[in-house]
Design an enzyme around this catalytic site. Structure first.
Site, PDB file in Angstrom:
ATOM      1  N   LYS A 172       0.762  -0.988   0.008  1.00  0.00           N
ATOM      2  CA  LYS A 172       0.054  -0.155  -0.108  1.00  0.00           C
ATOM      3  C   LYS A 172       0.734   1.196  -0.033  1.00  0.00           C
ATOM      4  CE  LYS A 172      -0.948   0.209   5.080  1.00  0.00           C
ATOM      5  NZ  LYS A 172      -0.152   1.488   5.473  1.00  0.00           N
ATOM      6  N   ASP A 173       2.432   1.182   0.224  1.00  0.00           N
ATOM      7  CA  ASP A 173       3.003   2.265   0.204  1.00  0.00           C
ATOM      8  C   ASP A 173       3.783   2.516  -0.994  1.00  0.00           C
ATOM      9  OD1 ASP A 173       2.664   2.751   2.905  1.00  0.00           O
ATOM     10  OD2 ASP A 173       4.275   1.694   3.608  1.00  0.00           O
ATOM     11  N   ARG A 180      -8.328   8.277   3.142  1.00  0.00           N
ATOM     12  CA  ARG A 180      -9.277   7.418   2.662  1.00  0.00           C
ATOM     13  C   ARG A 180     -10.137   7.002   3.826  1.00  0.00           C
ATOM     14  NH1 ARG A 180      -9.114   2.157   3.963  1.00  0.00           N
ATOM     15  NH2 ARG A 180      -6.965   2.098   4.830  1.00  0.00           N
ATOM     16  N   ARG A 181      -9.376   6.797   4.811  1.00  0.00           N
ATOM     17  CA  ARG A 181     -10.187   6.370   6.210  1.00  0.00           C
ATOM     18  C   ARG A 181     -11.012   7.356   6.763  1.00  0.00           C
ATOM     19  NH1 ARG A 181      -4.833   3.499   8.394  1.00  0.00           N
ATOM     20  NH2 ARG A 181      -5.085   1.633   7.644  1.00  0.00           N
ATOM     21  N   ARG A 188      -0.081  10.460  12.881  1.00  0.00           N
ATOM     22  CA  ARG A 188       1.379  10.173  12.461  1.00  0.00           C
ATOM     23  C   ARG A 188       2.302   9.238  13.334  1.00  0.00           C
ATOM     24  NH1 ARG A 188       3.832  12.530   8.313  1.00  0.00           N
ATOM     25  NH2 ARG A 188       4.897  10.441   8.190  1.00  0.00           N
ATOM     26  N   ARG A 215       1.503   5.389  17.369  1.00  0.00           N
ATOM     27  CA  ARG A 215       0.301   5.767  17.109  1.00  0.00           C
ATOM     28  C   ARG A 215      -0.735   4.890  18.172  1.00  0.00           C
ATOM     29  NH1 ARG A 215      -0.967   4.563  10.950  1.00  0.00           N
ATOM     30  NH2 ARG A 215       1.131   3.565  11.076  1.00  0.00           N
ATOM     31  N   CYS A 275      -1.535  11.641  -7.019  1.00  0.00           N
ATOM     32  CA  CYS A 275      -1.781  12.350  -5.930  1.00  0.00           C
ATOM     33  C   CYS A 275      -2.637  11.708  -4.797  1.00  0.00           C
ATOM     34  CB  CYS A 275      -2.724  13.725  -6.461  1.00  0.00           C
ATOM     35  SG  CYS A 275      -1.853  14.763  -7.601  1.00  0.00           S
TER      36      CYS A 275
END
Length: 309
Positions: free
Chosen positions: A82-83, A130-131, A148, A154, A241
């Site tokens: 996902k990164d 997104r979340r 972050r 976190r 983006c």
């Protein structure tokens, strides 16, 4: 066959788990080869006080590793898929995509347990557009707080920032053995995952045939096809983006790959949802077709407003 492979990795607990997991599988598969890890710091690790969307998002956690690979200092890098940007630097390829762990998003709320039980105006931490968008779509009353840092950082901020809940990827929590902290896994009807969430990507030089041959056994073809469709969708919609989209590919039947997706405004008030199914050998085409269809159904207007801001 090479006598040594050097794996580049970030220094976070999760990144090290991922690199060590791949290293252990390589040692088992190629016992005669020496496997070494090289720790590196990426731009995303250095900038912790600015939302990812404002500093570039994808690529922040991969660039330094990729430069090192192209210079020949490391042979491969292990990333959370996902990164990974949808376009890789010239000379590098995804050598393997590992079998996916649970791709869902986890709510961690010791006091309230579930999204439905959170009180009005509850403070919820997440660094993901997104979340954020999907949470606000389900619960527009929530107050979203930017979150972050590494996974353990976190988790600590849940207490130190006096948050009512935080959202994290299920896969990362499971890999570190912290899944007992999950109080709810959000259904995909509420929160579709990020592209590639739950899978690991092994990146290597395109011309390094020996290394590519050694890595081939790590590839899980069904996961690769599903995430190829997701990445094709992202490439068509996003253009590099950071935008609020969720997309998930899965095999509902042996020879049918289905793709569910959503394009949202950051405040969650506008949403375009759709799905597509087809032959997995046409994974990239499925992702592209779904993206174009959703852009034509209103997604383009949502993105135009986002970029205008």
């Amino acid at each position: 066959m090479k006598q040594k492979l050097v794996i580049g990795t970030r220094g976070s607990k999760l990144a090290l788990w991922q690199a060590n997991h791949v290293a252990a599988r390589l040692r088992e598969h190629c016992p005669e080869v020496t496997i070494e890890l090289k720790h590196m710091v990426t731009t995303g690790d250095k900038i912790l006080d600015v939302p990812l969307a404002k500093i570039g998002g994808k690529g922040l956690f991969t660039k330094e590793l990729e430069v090192s690979m192209l210079q020949g200092d490391i042979d491969l890098a292990v990333h959370s898929l996902k990164d990974m940007p949808t376009e890789l630097p010239s000379g590098l390829i995804l050598a393997a995509v590992t079998e996916r762990v649970d791709p869902g998003d986890a709510l961690i709320s010791p006091a309230y347990k579930t999204l439905a039980n959170l009180p009005r105006n509850a403070r919820v931490g997440t660094s993901s557009l997104r979340r954020k968008a999907q949470l606000l779509n389900a619960r527009p009353d929530l107050t979203i707080v930017d979150l972050r840092g590494n996974l353990d950082t976190r988790l600590k901020k849940l207490t130190t920032e006096k948050l009512d809940a935080i959202l994290l990827a299920v896969a990362g929590l499971k890999r570190l053995g912290w899944d007992q902290q999950i109080t709810e896994i959000l259904p995909h009807t509420v929160c579709l995952p990020a592209v590639g969430q739950g899978a690991l990507a092994i990146e290597a030089r395109e011309n390094d045939k020996e290394t590519l041959a050694m890595l081939a056994f790590l590839n899980h073809e069904a996961t690769r096809q599903a995430t190829l469709a997701e990445r094709a969708f992202l490439a068509e919609v996003e253009g590099g983006c950071q935008i609020p989209i969720g997309v998930y590919g899965q095999f509902e039947a042996k020879n049918e790959l289905t793709l569910n997706a959503v394009i949202m405004s950051p405040d969650g008030k506008e949403a375009v949802r759709d799905r597509i199914g087809g032959n997995p050998v046409e994974a990239a085409s499925l992702g592209h077709t779904l993206a174009v269809r959703m852009l034509d159904k209103g997604g383009r207007e949502i993105l135009a407003k986002l970029f205008a801001d």
